[in-house]
Design an enzyme around this catalytic site. Structure first.
Site, PDB file in Angstrom:
ATOM      1  N   SER A  58       0.825  -1.198   0.000  1.00 45.05           N
ATOM      2  CA  SER A  58       0.000   0.000   0.000  1.00 45.05           C
ATOM      3  C   SER A  58       0.862   1.252   0.000  1.00 45.05           C
ATOM      4  CB  SER A  58      -0.891   0.021   1.243  1.00 45.05           C
ATOM      5  OG  SER A  58      -1.669   1.201   1.297  1.00 45.05           O
ATOM      6  N   ASP A  63       5.426   5.732   6.029  1.00 46.38           N
ATOM      7  CA  ASP A  63       5.060   6.807   6.938  1.00 46.38           C
ATOM      8  C   ASP A  63       4.289   6.246   8.131  1.00 46.38           C
ATOM      9  OD1 ASP A  63       4.281   9.117   8.203  1.00 46.38           O
ATOM     10  OD2 ASP A  63       3.657  10.125   6.354  1.00 46.38           O
ATOM     11  N   LYS A  78       2.967  -4.311   6.811  1.00 43.76           N
ATOM     12  CA  LYS A  78       3.185  -4.463   5.369  1.00 43.76           C
ATOM     13  C   LYS A  78       4.622  -4.063   5.014  1.00 43.76           C
ATOM     14  CE  LYS A  78      -1.567  -3.917   3.705  1.00 43.76           C
ATOM     15  NZ  LYS A  78      -1.718  -5.191   3.018  1.00 43.76           N
TER      16      LYS A  78
END
Length: 175
Positions: A58, A63, A78
């Site tokens: 994604s 961040d 992830k």
């Protein structure tokens, strides 16, 4: 080991990993599915000497303050899975889509696929992340297998209306 057996029995030599969890419902979901599940898939691919692994994660994984991380650190896990794949020694392509859609919004077109290098979209000062159709993500993943320029790269993708379509091989080459 079930994945490795299935890959070996079928003669499979590539692997697509596009997992996700209902993070809001299960606090361990992102760790279990997005991290451990991907680690198991990568280990299986390594065991059968797969030629290529395409991992869909994604936009926003770079961040920690990205809002999706409020759901039990889904982007954090992830990102850890991405790092494990990058260290695996396998040929890979990591595809980071923007917000996933099944079909264009009413009155809109699908838009042209726009590819950028890792960490291009997200919270300021990065570009604002957009959305993309799931079918467009699948197109990018399929092209990643046949484009030498896609090997061992991480790309971020969104769809943009009113822009000319740039061929995916050219976009992979530009990253």
């Amino acid at each position: 080991e079930d994945v490795a057996r299935a890959m070996e029995a079928s003669g499979c030599n590539v692997l697509f990993v596009a997992t996700g969890t209902r993070a809001a419902m299960d606090p361990l979901g992102p760790f279990t599915v997005d991290y451990n599940g991907t680690l198991n898939a990568v280990a299986s691919a390594k065991a059968v000497k797969a030629k290529h692994v395409v991992l869909v994660t994604s936009i926003g994984v770079d961040d920690i303050l990205f809002p999706l991380n409020l759901f039990w650190g889904v982007l954090f896990w992830k990102k850890r899975a991405e790092e494990a794949l990058q260290r695996s020694g396998l040929r890979y392509t990591i595809v980071r889509p923007g917000g996933l859609q099944d079909e264009p919004r009413a009155g809109s077109s699908a838009g042209a696929i726009k590819m950028a290098k890792a960490d291009s979209y997200g919270l300021p000062p990065r570009q604002t992340p957009g959305s993309i159709l799931r079918s467009q993500v699948a197109q990018v993943c399929a092209q990643a297998l046949v484009q030498d320029a896609a090997f061992n790269k991480t790309v971020e993708i969104i769809a943009v209306e009113n822009e000319d379509e740039v061929p995916l091989p050219d976009q992979f080459s530009s990253i």
